[in-house]
Each structure stands twice: as C-alpha cells, then as structure tokens.
Design a protein around this motif. Sequence first.
Motif, short mmCIF file in Angstrom:
data_model
loop_
_atom_site.label_atom_id
_atom_site.label_comp_id
_atom_site.label_asym_id
_atom_site.label_seq_id
_atom_site.Cartn_x
_atom_site.Cartn_y
_atom_site.Cartn_z
N SER A 31 0.84 -1.21 0.00
CA SER A 31 0.00 0.00 0.00
C SER A 31 0.87 1.25 0.00
O SER A 31 2.00 1.25 0.51
N LEU A 32 0.32 2.31 -0.58
CA LEU A 32 0.87 3.65 -0.47
C LEU A 32 -0.12 4.46 0.36
O LEU A 32 -1.29 4.59 -0.02
N ILE A 33 0.35 5.00 1.50
CA ILE A 33 -0.54 5.62 2.48
C ILE A 33 -0.37 7.14 2.45
O ILE A 33 0.66 7.67 2.87
N GLY A 41 -5.78 4.96 1.45
CA GLY A 41 -4.57 4.35 0.92
C GLY A 41 -4.88 3.39 -0.21
O GLY A 41 -6.00 2.92 -0.39
N SER A 42 -3.85 3.10 -0.99
CA SER A 42 -4.00 2.16 -2.09
C SER A 42 -3.96 0.72 -1.56
O SER A 42 -3.55 0.46 -0.42
N TYR A 81 -5.27 2.95 -6.12
CA TYR A 81 -6.27 3.72 -5.37
C TYR A 81 -7.61 3.38 -5.99
O TYR A 81 -7.94 3.83 -7.09
N VAL A 285 3.41 10.68 1.25
CA VAL A 285 2.90 9.34 0.98
C VAL A 285 3.94 8.34 1.48
O VAL A 285 5.12 8.41 1.09
N ASN A 287 5.26 4.30 2.33
CA ASN A 287 5.21 2.92 1.85
C ASN A 287 4.83 1.96 2.99
O ASN A 287 5.25 2.14 4.13
#
Length: 331
Positions: A31-33, A41-42, A81, A285, A287
């Motif tokens: 995820s990318l937060i 997040g993604s 996303y 963002v 990781n």
Amino acid sequence: MVLLLALLLCGSLNAKVNHLVGGYAQIGEWSLIPSQSDNAGSIGVAGGLGFQYELQAGQKYSKAQFLMDLGVGATYGMTAYMKGSSMTVPMDKTQYDLSNEPFEYIYEIQDRKDKYNNLALQIPIMVGMQYERFYFLAGMKIYANVWTQTRTTAGLSTYGKYEDFDDFRNMPEYQFFENESLNGGVKTSLNLDMDLSFEIGARLGRLLYDVGYDVPKRKIEYRLAAFVDYGLLDVHTKGTKPALQLPASYDINPESENYVYNTRTMIDNLVMNDIMSTNGFAKAVNNLMVGLKFTVLFQLPEPGQCVICRDNYRSLVRTYTGGSRGMKYEE
C-alpha cells in the motif's frame, strides 16, 4: 554497535561463529498511504527475490544465537487507489455556443482508479536473535525505486451548464458526450525510501543440539516468517499538475478552419494525470508492505582444523584425576 556486539560474542573463549549465504522469496500486500485522512490508501500486491548473508554468533551448542543479516534483492508490485472518486472540472473561461449564449463547458469524471506498477531494489540491514525454532530480525531496508508506471482509468461525460436553461447533455454535435472511457498512463517515479522492518518466524526442519563426531551437523537453514516494512520517507513528489489537462478553447463553429462535423476534439486529446502527481493530493505518501517470507541459507565451509583437535574427538581424550580413582572422559 552491531559489529561491536558481534566481536564481543566472537571474542568469548567458547564462542561459535557461523557464516551462511542463501536467498529469500517474499510476497505480501503493498500500500501507499497518504498523510491526509480524506485520501484512502492504495491496495495491491508485491513480491520479491533476493540474496542474503547471515552471521550467527553465540556459545557453542547454545540454543540462542545472535543474528546479523545483509543482502540485496528486488521487489515488483502493483497497487491501486480504488476509491472510485468522482469530480467535475469546468473549463477556465465562459464559452459561447452558436447562438452566442454563454455557458460553462463541464467535464464530469466518474469512478476514477489509479494503478501503479513499481520495480525497486531492496537492501536489508537487520539484526536479531534465534532461540530453538523461534527467530526475529529488526532493522532497516533501503528501497531504491528504479521504475514506476501509472495506469489511470475513468468514465467521462461532458455537458453544457447554462444559467437560464437545463444542462445540455448527450449532444455529440455540440461536443457533449455521455459515458465515454478515459484512459491514461505514463512513466513516473517514486523517491528513494528507508523502511523500518520487522520479521518474526520459525526455523523449519529438524534441529540438533547433541555433540560428538557421529552427530550430523545442520548445514541448511529453512525459515518461514511474517514481516512488515513501513516507510519513513515521503516516496512521492508533491504534485503540481491538474487532474485533467483540458483543451484551450471550445470551438464548434462550422465556419472554423479546425471544425469537422462529428469529431471528438473536446475529449480525444485530454490528458488525465495520475492522482499522486496532482496538486493538493497529499503532503506525504508512505510505503507499507506486510507479507510472508521464505528463506533458505547454506552454511559456508569452516576454516581447516586439526582433525584430532576437533570437538568430535575430545570426548575420547583421557584426563587423569590421580590415584586409583581411575579416569574420566571429558567433553
């Protein structure tokens, strides 16, 4: 500090040091937060392979050992996303139709999704302990993101918003379209990242602690663990682009040299930028990867030793304690 601890352990009279090399394979959720709570997040998946060196140090035949791990590997993943956001984007200026009526030309985006594919080099620097089957490692991982590709999809409608009339929709001759597909994709980049990493798991297979020349030595280590990597640095560059790059003007005048009836000039040349490159997306963002890791390590050959002096044969050395008390055997 790590090397000092290793040297202290190795310097003990009864210390035992092993050197192992091998590899690992891992897979997990990536995820990318974003820092803002209003941006979810993604969600995605990533996997990796790598080379690993490990130093094990501790008392001979002890069940507890100090671990220091170094390595290099590569991870590849896809994350997206998937919130499916919607937005309306008006053209900057008031436009005029063929009847010279003023109106706003509106772009309406529905169910937007942004996907990111990424390849990164990974350099772990970890320390930890193992005791019987249990082991853990903690430290840092450097992520050098070397290739990133975006893919953006959305539904698109356009319409005219009038002050004195209802909206004009679904009129292709006026460049008002319904339920069109909008796609975008460009090469982009993610910044260098440093992640806090924690790994906890179990050693697999038979473990031996007996001594003696006839006891087989464990030369291969198998491990299965859960791990988590959390990024400390902002991996994205603060965005400056608009969500949608629009045409310069609205022109459907039949007398215009650029006019072609039934063309799609207002939507065919649109540029939809990926969400992390747009202005106002997020200040930072981070990781995040959580997953499973399988490791195989092979013990390197030990330096040559006098065969008679090895501990395999020390149990055969007689030590006399004096008198008629006989003798005892030392291990």
